[in-house]
Structure formats: structure tokens, C-alpha cells
Scaffold this motif. Structure first.
Motif, PDB file in Angstrom:
ATOM      1  N   GLU A  98     -95.975 -60.349 -21.363  1.00  0.00           N
ATOM      2  CA  GLU A  98     -95.566 -58.803 -21.474  1.00  0.00           C
ATOM      3  C   GLU A  98     -96.598 -58.194 -22.554  1.00  0.00           C
ATOM      4  O   GLU A  98     -96.611 -56.955 -22.637  1.00  0.00           O
ATOM      5  N   GLY A  99     -97.111 -59.023 -23.397  1.00  0.00           N
ATOM      6  CA  GLY A  99     -98.196 -58.476 -24.155  1.00  0.00           C
ATOM      7  C   GLY A  99     -97.782 -58.172 -25.504  1.00  0.00           C
ATOM      8  O   GLY A  99     -98.308 -57.187 -26.206  1.00  0.00           O
ATOM      9  N   TRP A 100     -96.590 -58.805 -26.051  1.00  0.00           N
ATOM     10  CA  TRP A 100     -95.988 -58.406 -27.390  1.00  0.00           C
ATOM     11  C   TRP A 100     -95.327 -59.444 -27.993  1.00  0.00           C
ATOM     12  O   TRP A 100     -95.209 -60.564 -27.692  1.00  0.00           O
ATOM     13  N   TYR A 149    -108.836 -49.600 -32.119  1.00  0.00           N
ATOM     14  CA  TYR A 149    -107.510 -50.024 -31.923  1.00  0.00           C
ATOM     15  C   TYR A 149    -106.411 -49.116 -32.552  1.00  0.00           C
ATOM     16  O   TYR A 149    -105.218 -48.997 -32.124  1.00  0.00           O
ATOM     17  N   ARG A 155     -98.256 -49.407 -33.018  1.00  0.00           N
ATOM     18  CA  ARG A 155     -98.078 -50.530 -32.135  1.00  0.00           C
ATOM     19  C   ARG A 155     -96.733 -51.068 -31.916  1.00  0.00           C
ATOM     20  O   ARG A 155     -96.100 -51.882 -31.137  1.00  0.00           O
ATOM     21  N   ARG A 157     -93.020 -51.552 -31.247  1.00  0.00           N
ATOM     22  CA  ARG A 157     -91.898 -51.247 -30.209  1.00  0.00           C
ATOM     23  C   ARG A 157     -90.601 -50.915 -30.706  1.00  0.00           C
ATOM     24  O   ARG A 157     -89.727 -50.268 -30.180  1.00  0.00           O
ATOM     25  N   THR A 172     -85.657 -47.747 -32.193  1.00  0.00           N
ATOM     26  CA  THR A 172     -86.846 -47.707 -31.328  1.00  0.00           C
ATOM     27  C   THR A 172     -87.061 -46.215 -31.201  1.00  0.00           C
ATOM     28  O   THR A 172     -86.199 -45.311 -31.816  1.00  0.00           O
ATOM     29  N   GLU A 197     -90.876 -55.587 -33.818  1.00  0.00           N
ATOM     30  CA  GLU A 197     -91.447 -56.050 -32.164  1.00  0.00           C
ATOM     31  C   GLU A 197     -92.650 -55.080 -32.252  1.00  0.00           C
ATOM     32  O   GLU A 197     -92.566 -54.024 -32.257  1.00  0.00           O
ATOM     33  N   PHE A 198     -93.735 -55.677 -31.825  1.00  0.00           N
ATOM     34  CA  PHE A 198     -94.923 -54.768 -31.614  1.00  0.00           C
ATOM     35  C   PHE A 198     -96.144 -55.406 -30.581  1.00  0.00           C
ATOM     36  O   PHE A 198     -95.977 -56.649 -30.012  1.00  0.00           O
ATOM     37  N   ASP A 199     -96.735 -54.324 -29.813  1.00  0.00           N
ATOM     38  CA  ASP A 199     -97.704 -54.752 -28.765  1.00  0.00           C
ATOM     39  C   ASP A 199     -98.856 -55.572 -29.381  1.00  0.00           C
ATOM     40  O   ASP A 199     -99.517 -55.319 -30.438  1.00  0.00           O
TER      41      ASP A 199
END
Length: 449
Positions: A98-100, A149, A155, A157, A172, A197-199
Motif C-alpha cells: 500500500e506504500g505507507w 515532494y 504525507r 495519514r 485523520t 502513519e504516513f505515505d
């Protein structure tokens, strides 16, 4: 409620350390050893519940609460406060598909870099990978690839934090959006973060490093960098630094004990195109050291080569609205090789690019329109602070008077007012009154009310 330290001890999985205890000295010491923290006690939290219990105890006893994980954000002596040490909250999980990532409050960036690298993924870490993820991100997060970026805080979540009322909350963009807005950029204003939690981004390597030049080349390098940086696309992030590094282990001989100029550079596209973009700077003068090359993203700490051992420092910062030729001349006059500057480092970092773009979810992070940042770092001796003030005065026509929360940790109403515009500060203060009725978060880098 029993308000003795023993009563608090019985409610914790971790333990409170009092002055005189060996653990107290270990946990209360920060990265900047010029500041000696003197809290009434230090709680080594083992889980989020320990944090909540400590905050509730502080509210019941009328004490303030501060937080520390790696010690890089230490800016206060925390007199008579309870210092919550979150270094044991060390969860670090990369969800590669999922990329996080999810991390606890005690995790440093290098841990995330190493965990993400096998998957070709990368976090928006800072220039010093030994810095804690939480403090860096809640202060905005300005890293070596930021023009490509953006801010690390954008970034995020989800955030888990204990607010001043002693409640552990998960926030959130859709659940408790006011707190989600505030914690991203507001640092410790609303509570103690226990997990983030972050991307992540897809970037296994980059063309990056630094060019180092002799003092005699400073005028040519500064003016070339000013012109060159104005033409850069967002794939490039760069800064210029005057360095006076002491002769000590880890400092290369050409730089030790000398005035040098560093041009830091990170390029997120191909190495071939990055080499072409950097060519004008390589031609400005012959570098003493050319350390720009293709590196694994996990090695991005080599770009700035920030110190890794605790040291005493005095820091100052500001933001530029522009950096014209006159500003470059003023910088050379007041901080260049012939100025007698006592600063170990004077850095001008280019902003813009993705940093200036609106966030998908608005946050408390201000000053997105600044063109460059200014940071000065010196050792604590009499000339340093007056000189830093003199640099800001000389550059005054081009400075905004603002400051990013993470650059130059400091406290007090004046510093807070520089970090936030009036509307943002008013909203942070109102939220702090709502979620922290006992005003336990009143020390460190938090709004004054």
C-alpha cells in the motif's frame, strides 16, 4: 487522586525517574547540551497508556508536561514539569504493497529508511536521519528532496496522540479533523503523539551530495548559486552553506579548521540529467571535494552530513521573501570569509517547488510562500548571538521575519508568533483551550495562552 510519585509509579508500565536517579540524567539530556533540562521527573513511557496516565497525573497535580524522544527538539529547561520520554515507543512497520508506514514516537528516520529501502520505497526524511520522525513531521518536515515532494507533514495519514485531557485519540482528515489540522505543523500544541502513519514515495536512489569550495571562491560560488538556483525545476532541491568546521574526527582534512562553502544538491530524476543541471555549479570554481553521485535513498544523510553526536549550539533562523544579488552581497559581507563570523554554519536553503503547493488537507504549517530559509548555528560563546542578530539585521530588507517551527528550536511568545500567522495561532490557541483545559502543555514549543 493520590498525587505522590509512588502513586504514579503504580499506574505505569514504565517508570518515573527522579533527580538523582541514573535513568533521570540519561533521559533528560537532549542533543543540544547547551541546554540542561531540569524536570521534576522523567517518565519512560512503555506504551500509549503510560503517556495518558502521566498527562492525567500532571493535570491533577497542576504540573506541566513536556515530551522528548531523541532530544533534538530540546528548547526548554522544563523546570518542575514532568518530561515524558517516548523513546521506547519503537514500532516501525512498512506496508509495502500500500506504500505507507506506521511508526511509534521513539522511531528515528534511519530506521524507516532502512525498513523501506528493500521495497524501493522512501520516507520524506530530514537531512539528519538520526532525528526522530514525530518531532520532525509535526513541525512540517523540510527534507533534502522537499522541492520535489513537499512537506513531510502533508504525507501524514493518521496520528495517534494523547491530548491535554488525558485521552488517547486517533485522528485523520475525516475523524477529528480539527486535531488533524493542528498536529501537522503545530508540534506539541495539542498533545503528545504516540504513533504516526504516513505515505511513502517510490525512490530507491537519487543523484545527490555536496560540492565544497575554498573560502577564496565564496563570492563566485554564492553569486553563481543564486543565479543557478533561480532556474531550477522542482526535481532539484539545494542549499548553500558557509561552514567553519572544527578539526575533529569525521571532518575531512580539506574542511577541518577552515572556512569553506558547501553547495548541497539532490536530484530526483536521472543521474545524466542531474549531472547536466549541476554543471554550472561545478564550473563556478574548482571544488575541494565533489561528493555528488548516485546514492541509495537510504544514504541521504550524506548530502548535508549533519553532526551525529550531541553538542552545545546556539541557533537562529528566518525566512527570505527573495534572494537578489544585493542580498548575496550582504550575506558575504556579514557572514563570509572576511567577516570574522563566529558561526559554525550559515545556511540558505531554497524553498518553492512542491513546498509552495497547497496541501491536500490544510494544516497549521505556515509560510509556504517563503522563497528561502536562513539558519545559523554557532557554539555558545559571547559573540555568537549578537552576530546572528547582526546577520538578520543586515539581511532585513529580504527577510520576512517568519520562522519554520523545526528550524532553530526556541520557545516563548515571540518565537511562536514568528512560526504562525495570526489566524493560525488563534485557531491553535482555541483548540489547545478545548483539548487541554488544565493547560498541561505550557512548556517547550507550544502556543502561549
Amino acid at each position: 487522586m493520590n498525587t505522590s510519585w509512588e502513586a504514579l509509579r503504580r499506574r505505569l508500565t514504565g517508570a518515573p525517574a527522579l533527580p538523582g536517579d541514573a535513568l533521570y540524567a540519561q533521559l533528560a539530556t537532549g542533543f543540544n547540551v547547551a541546554i540542561t533540562a531540569k524536570p521534576a521527573a522523567v517518565v519512560e513511557a512503555r506504551d500509549a497508556q503510560d503517556v495518558a496516565e502521566t498527562v492525567r497525573f500532571a493535570a491533577a497535580t497542576g504540573r506541566a508536561v513536556a515530551v522528548q524522544a531523541t532530544g533534538h527538539g530540546l528548547a526548554d529547561t522544563y523546570d518542575e514539569a514532568i518530561l515524558v520520554h517516548t523513546g521506547r515507543l519503537d514500532e516501525c512497520v512498512v506496508h509495502a504493497e500500500e506504500g505507507w508506514a506506521r511508526v511509534g514516537a521513539g522511531v528515528r528516520w534511519q530506521q524507516v529508511l532502512d525498513a523501506a529501502a528493500p521495497h524501493g520505497l522512501a520516507p520524506l526524511a530530514g537531512s539528519a536521519p538520526g532525528v526522530g520522525v514525530v518531532g520532525y513531521t509535526t513541525g512540517g518536515g523540510l527534507g533534502p528532496v522537499a522541492r520535489t515532494y513537499g512537506w513531510a507533514s502533508d504525507r501524514v495519514r493518521a496520528v495517534e496522540l494523547v491530548t491535554g485531557d488525558g485521552v488517547l485519540r486517533r485522528v485523520t482528515a475525516s475523524d477529528e479533523p480539527d486535531l488533524f489540522w493542528a498536529v501537522r505543523g503545530g508540534k506539541g500544541a495539542l498533545g503528545i503523539v504516540t504513533a504516526l502513519e504516513f505515505d511513502l514515495i517510490q525512490l530507491p536512489s537519487l543523484y545527490a551530495g555536496a560540492l565544497y569550495y575554498a573560502a577564496a571562491d565564496a563570492p563566485a560560488v554564492v553569486h553563481r548559486w543564486r543565479e543557478w538556483s533561480s532556474t531550477l525545476p522542482p526535481e532539484a532541491t539545494t542549499s548553500l552553506a558557509f561552514l567553519q568546521l572544527p578539526p575533529m574526527p569525521g571532518v575531512p582534512e580539506p574542511l577541518a579548521g577552515k572556512f569553506t562553502v558547501a553547495v548541497r544538491f539532490a536530484w530526483t530524476s536521472s543521474a545524466e540529467s542531474g549531472e547536466a543541471v549541476l554543471a554550472p555549479m561545478r564550473a563556478a570554481a574548482t571544488p575541494l571535494i565533489d561528493a555528488v553521485q548516485t546514492i541509495p535513498y537510504a544514504a541521504l544523510g550524506m548530502i548535508h552530513a549533519d553532526p551525529v553526536e550531541p553538542m552545545p549550539v546556539v541557533e537562529e533562523t528566518d525566512l527570505f521573501s527573495s534572494f537578489p544579488p544585493e542580498a548575496a552581497d550582504a550575506l558575504l559581507a556579514v557572514a563570509g570569509p572576511s567577516s570574522g563570523s563566529p558561526q559554525v554554519m550559515v545556511e540558505v536553503r531554497q524553498l518553492g517547488g512542491a513546498l509552495a503547493a497547497p496541501a491536500q488537507h490544510p494544516s497549521a504549517l505556515c509560510h509556504r510562500d517563503a522563497a528561502f530559509s536562513l539558519v545559523m548555528i554557532g557554539v555558545p560563546m559571547p559573540p555568537v548571538a549578537p552576530h546572528a542578530s547582526g546577520v538578520r539585521e543586515a539581511l532585513g530588507p529580504w527577510l520576512t521575519g517568519g520562522a519554520l517551527p523545526n528550524l532553530s528550536s526556541a520557545t516563548g511568545a515571540e518565537r511562536i508568533a514568528r512560526s504562525y500567522d495570526p489566524a493560525t495561532l488563534s485557531r491553535l490557541t482555541a483548540l489547545a483551550a478545548e483539548y487541554d483545559p488544565a493547560h498541561v502543555f505550557r512548556v517547550g514549543q507550544v502556543p502561549v495562552r
